[in-house]
Design a protein around this motif. Structure first.
Motif, PDB file in Angstrom:
ATOM      1  N   PRO A 157       0.827  -1.215   0.000  1.00 36.12           N
ATOM      2  CA  PRO A 157       0.000   0.000   0.000  1.00 36.12           C
ATOM      3  C   PRO A 157       0.853   1.253   0.000  1.00 36.12           C
ATOM      4  N   LEU A 158       0.463   2.213  -0.825  1.00 37.04           N
ATOM      5  CA  LEU A 158       1.148   3.505  -0.861  1.00 37.04           C
ATOM      6  C   LEU A 158       0.631   4.385   0.280  1.00 37.04           C
ATOM      7  N   PRO A 159       1.442   5.305   0.762  1.00 35.92           N
ATOM      8  CA  PRO A 159       0.952   6.211   1.808  1.00 35.92           C
ATOM      9  C   PRO A 159      -0.126   7.140   1.276  1.00 35.92           C
ATOM     10  N   PHE A 160      -1.101   7.429   2.100  1.00 32.28           N
ATOM     11  CA  PHE A 160      -2.128   8.395   1.725  1.00 32.28           C
ATOM     12  C   PHE A 160      -1.608   9.823   1.852  1.00 32.28           C
ATOM     13  N   ALA A 161      -0.765  10.062   2.829  1.00 36.57           N
ATOM     14  CA  ALA A 161      -0.222  11.403   3.067  1.00 36.57           C
ATOM     15  C   ALA A 161       1.291  11.294   3.242  1.00 36.57           C
ATOM     16  N   PRO A 162       2.045  11.125   2.153  1.00 35.31           N
ATOM     17  CA  PRO A 162       3.492  10.950   2.292  1.00 35.31           C
ATOM     18  C   PRO A 162       4.182  12.152   2.906  1.00 35.31           C
ATOM     19  N   ASP A 163       3.576  13.323   2.762  1.00 35.97           N
ATOM     20  CA  ASP A 163       4.167  14.519   3.376  1.00 35.97           C
ATOM     21  C   ASP A 163       4.099  14.415   4.905  1.00 35.97           C
ATOM     22  N   VAL A 164       2.988  13.903   5.433  1.00 36.13           N
ATOM     23  CA  VAL A 164       2.851  13.755   6.883  1.00 36.13           C
ATOM     24  C   VAL A 164       3.778  12.645   7.378  1.00 36.13           C
ATOM     25  N   VAL A 165       3.856  11.541   6.623  1.00 39.05           N
ATOM     26  CA  VAL A 165       4.769  10.457   6.992  1.00 39.05           C
ATOM     27  C   VAL A 165       6.205  10.963   7.026  1.00 39.05           C
ATOM     28  N   ALA A 170      11.025  12.591   9.834  1.00 44.57           N
ATOM     29  CA  ALA A 170      12.097  13.573   9.986  1.00 44.57           C
ATOM     30  C   ALA A 170      12.167  14.094  11.418  1.00 44.57           C
ATOM     31  N   ALA A 171      11.005  14.289  12.039  1.00 46.19           N
ATOM     32  CA  ALA A 171      10.993  14.767  13.428  1.00 46.19           C
ATOM     33  C   ALA A 171      11.657  13.748  14.354  1.00 46.19           C
ATOM     34  N   GLY A 225      15.980  12.651  17.722  1.00 45.03           N
ATOM     35  CA  GLY A 225      16.577  11.477  18.338  1.00 45.03           C
ATOM     36  C   GLY A 225      15.596  10.604  19.083  1.00 45.03           C
ATOM     37  N   VAL A 226      14.298  10.948  19.024  1.00 42.01           N
ATOM     38  CA  VAL A 226      13.263  10.120  19.651  1.00 42.01           C
ATOM     39  C   VAL A 226      12.877   9.046  18.642  1.00 42.01           C
ATOM     40  N   LEU A 227      13.597   7.943  18.654  1.00 42.15           N
ATOM     41  CA  LEU A 227      13.477   6.922  17.627  1.00 42.15           C
ATOM     42  C   LEU A 227      12.885   5.618  18.136  1.00 42.15           C
ATOM     43  N   LYS A 228      13.005   5.360  19.427  1.00 42.50           N
ATOM     44  CA  LYS A 228      12.598   4.069  19.961  1.00 42.50           C
ATOM     45  C   LYS A 228      11.110   4.036  20.301  1.00 42.50           C
ATOM     46  N   SER A 229      10.648   2.834  20.555  1.00 45.73           N
ATOM     47  CA  SER A 229       9.261   2.647  20.982  1.00 45.73           C
ATOM     48  C   SER A 229       8.971   3.490  22.217  1.00 45.73           C
ATOM     49  N   GLY A 230       7.769   4.032  22.268  1.00 50.49           N
ATOM     50  CA  GLY A 230       7.379   4.888  23.382  1.00 50.49           C
ATOM     51  C   GLY A 230       7.343   6.347  23.028  1.00 50.49           C
ATOM     52  N   GLY A 231       7.810   6.681  21.800  1.00 49.30           N
ATOM     53  CA  GLY A 231       7.720   8.054  21.337  1.00 49.30           C
ATOM     54  C   GLY A 231       6.303   8.407  20.924  1.00 49.30           C
ATOM     55  N   PRO A 232       6.087   9.642  20.447  1.00 55.65           N
ATOM     56  CA  PRO A 232       4.722  10.085  20.136  1.00 55.65           C
ATOM     57  C   PRO A 232       4.067   9.301  19.003  1.00 55.65           C
TER      58      PRO A 232
END
Length: 682
Positions: free
Chosen positions: A331-339, A344-345, A350-357
């Motif tokens: 499946p292609l993303p519906f909103a690739p800009d949001v993804v 990027a955020a 550096g918030v990369l691990k599980s438990g982030g937003p």
């Protein structure tokens, strides 16, 4: 103007480009194809990704064919991206050039017929508003604008028509305005093409013909449509003695009369079912007199001849000229800009691990979707296999010596691997002959020795297991029931989302699933009061959890899960026309399949797969080889006879399935399968 200048076909590898190349070759014209992919036959080729590469073109007269006309796109904003944004990006290379643009009659919108070149279009946006949008597109296109950069602006235009019916018309009208802003009027020709037909195109004429050839009922409305052969359009766009605006068509037909023409030419008698016409259906009736004068042909008479020639050629076609259909299309993303922004955020902070937003948001969305209460906890994992290990560990723990786990042989190998990794001896069980999920009768037999401590059911290909029967049996023997629900996101059992019927459930979000977490991911649902067993005395979750970047892709799709499942359902419904020659997997009454794959039993499966492959249609034998036929050495009990599983292993074949496909794609597959099987060429 010298007639020796090269013809530069932008988007020349596609359907119309092929027709233009053929016509140019017969007339001795030099052609340069500009496209992201090479043409199917030898031509001078200049590779260019219009959205990101520098917009440079070879010298010569430009024929602009680039675009996307899929009327059933899952992502309407991509029609804007592929038609208007690509053109905005190309404008510096079009300035002060001779240009022929192939546009569409869709730009007339709901204007009353007959539609002449001077007819003002009636679209959801007027030209003044579209021109403002075009200015924004030009500004954006001064720099590379891949989908994740351009999506927001493209959605803005697409969302001007909430129905989605006229998004393509808006995109093509924007394309016309963009080209006209840089190309002088005396050097620009715009062809507003009617319904095209020709080799390599699979729209209404081809679809009626294919259905007739395999004896399927022909379904049409009584609407009027104007048609033009791709070869006629090719002849017109290569002419250099015309400028201005032309409706491209050679005659009109009611679709009911088109069906009669096809059946007459094929000398076939197939039922024709007349369907209600759409409420807004006027743009099929074009005034094409100037185009007919250009070609020096007689209206309707010429159309009749070209239609009949196309129908005959299609009936005698020995190789496919259509784009390949892979068995799996992620499946292609519906909103690739949001993804992209969420990814990027995560990378930037550096918030990369599980438990982030983002993983937190994903967990909330999935928990709501599965209707979980405080009694269950959902964890997003790095893979479906990691999820299955955690599911087993939470409710049954790692195996003690000589402990046995029962599981179906008809499943993906990772199911057995995850259980064996935890120390369980594997005992393979047969499946139900209709649903292909764990057979309760066989399970009862497998549990009777009294040495089983774990049962793993599988929601095969997205079809829910028979949970009421399995729970009853497992409870009677005091055995934990874990569900490998890898393919079941979007499935329901007795009206409830799959996810709480067993003692624990594992799900996958790999590239092939309804929801993909950028190719790899999963999640597990376990009883909240068993959660501690995953972290004490050993933390089994370490390195098993999903990170923020993969979660960003998953959130985009989970937010639109109903759309994804509905599109797969429509493809599955189209495949139903393969019965009774194919025997598809069934679903128990009251359950709903997620259709991760569409699989059926076919006689002479391997030769059918080979023939479909030659026609560009991907297939895969899900599942073969089956697990009890594999060499597990000491990890599994000696193989036993599993008659249903063995029959499936020899006969099942998956056909293309994805939320990116539509019923027309499925119909193409159906006609190919029926054509092969009916001819005896298996």
């Amino acid at each position: 103007m010298a007639r020796t200048q090269p013809v530069v076909l932008v988007g020349g590898s596609g359907f119309v480009g092929s027709a233009v190349r053929d016509h140019a070759r017969t007339s001795g014209r030099q052609v340069v194809v500009v496209d992201r992919r090479p043409p199917s036959h030898t031509s001078e080729f200049y590779q260019l990704e219009l959205l990101t590469d520098p917009p440079d073109l070879p010298g010569g007269r430009v024929v602009l064919l680039a675009g996307n006309s899929d009327p059933r796109s899952a992502h309407p904003w991509r029609l804007v991206l592929d038609n208007a944004l690509t053109t905005a990006r190309l404008l510096p290379a079009l300035a002060d050039r001779d240009v022929a643009l192939v546009s569409s009659a869709e730009v007339y919108g709901t204007a009353p017929p007959p539609l002449a070149e001077h007819t003002a279009g009636e679209l959801p946006l007027d030209d003044a508003t579209l021109a403002d949008w075009c200015e924004e597109a030009i500004q954006l296109a001064r720099n590379p604008c891949p989908p994740w950069i351009a999506a927001a602006l493209c959605r803005e235009l697409a969302e001007a028509d909430p129905s989605g019916r006229w998004v393509y018309g808006l995109a093509k009208r924007a394309q016309e305005l963009l080209v006209a802003s840089v190309v002088p009027a005396n050097r620009l020709t715009i062809f507003r093409a009617a319904n095209l037909f020709g080799r390599g195109q699979d729209r209404v004429v081809a679809r009626i013909t294919r259905r007739a050839l395999v004896g399927l009922p022909i379904r049409v409305t009584d609407s009027v449509r104007t048609f033009v052969a791709a070869s006629d359009l090719a002849e017109a766009v290569l002419r250099e003695d015309a400028a201005g605006l032309l409706n491209a068509g050679t005659g009109k037909l009611r679709l009911t009369d088109l069906a009669k023409l096809v059946l007459d030419e094929l000398e076939l008698d197939v039922p024709v079912q007349v369907m209600p016409s759409p409420a807004e259906d006027s743009n099929g009736d074009l005034d094409v007199k100037p185009f007919l004068r250009m070609l020096d042909v007689v209206e309707d008479e010429h159309l009749d001849a070209t239609l009949r020639t196309f129908v005959r050629n299609l009936a005698n076609e020995t190789e496919s000229h259509l784009q390949p259909l892979p068995v799996v299309v992620p499946p292609l993303p519906f909103a690739p800009d949001v993804v992209a922004a969420r990814s990027a955020a995560a990378l930037q902070t550096g918030v990369l691990k599980s438990g982030g937003p983002v993983t937190t948001r994903l967990t909330e969305l999935l928990s709501d979707r599965l209707e979980l209460t405080d009694q269950h906890t959902l964890l997003a994992t790095a893979s479906g296999t990691a999820a299955l290990r955690l599911a087993v560990l939470a409710v049954a723990g790692p195996a003690s010596p000589r402990q046995v786990a029962v599981l179906p042989s008809f499943t993906f190998v990772a199911t057995a691997e995850a259980i064996a990794q935890l120390g369980y001896k594997l005992r393979f069980c047969d499946v139900d002959p209709l649903t292909w999920t764990l057979d309760p009768v066989c399970l009862e037999t497998s549990l009777s020795p009294g040495d089983v401590s774990l049962v793993v059911a599988v929601d095969t290909l997205g079809a829910p297991a028979d949970y009421p029967a399995l729970r009853t049996i497992c409870s009677r023997y005091g055995v934990q029931l874990v569900a490998d629900s890898a393919a079941a996101l979007g499935s329901t059992s007795n009206g409830r989302p799959v996810g709480t019927q067993a003692d624990a459930h594992s799900f996958s979000m790999s590239f092939a699933k309804v929801v993909s977490a950028a190719g790899a991911g999963g999640f597990v649902v376990v009883p909240t009061d068993r959660l501690h067993r995953l972290v004490r005395p050993i933390d089994w979750t370490r390195s098993s959890m999903l990170g923020e970047v993969h979660a960003a892709a998953a959130v985009d799709l989970v937010e639109r899960l109903d759309v994804l499942v509905e599109r797969r359902q429509r493809v599955a419904e189209a495949y139903a026309e393969l019965s009774p020659l194919a025997v598809p997997q069934e679903v128990r009454p009251g359950d709903q399949h997620a259709w991760v794959h569409w699989v059926a039993r076919f006689p002479d499966r391997d030769r059918l797969a080979e023939k479909l492959g030659r026609r560009g249609i991907g297939t895969k034998p899900y599942y073969a080889p089956v697990l009890h036929r594999e060499d597990w050495q000491s990890l599994a009990e000696p193989a036993v006879e599993l008659p249903v599983t063995e029959t499936l292993a020899d006969e099942v074949l998956a056909l293309p399935m994805s939320s990116e496909l539509n019923p027309a794609d499925a119909e193409r597959v159906v006609c190919a399968v029926l054509g092969i099987m009916q001819s005896g060429d298996r």
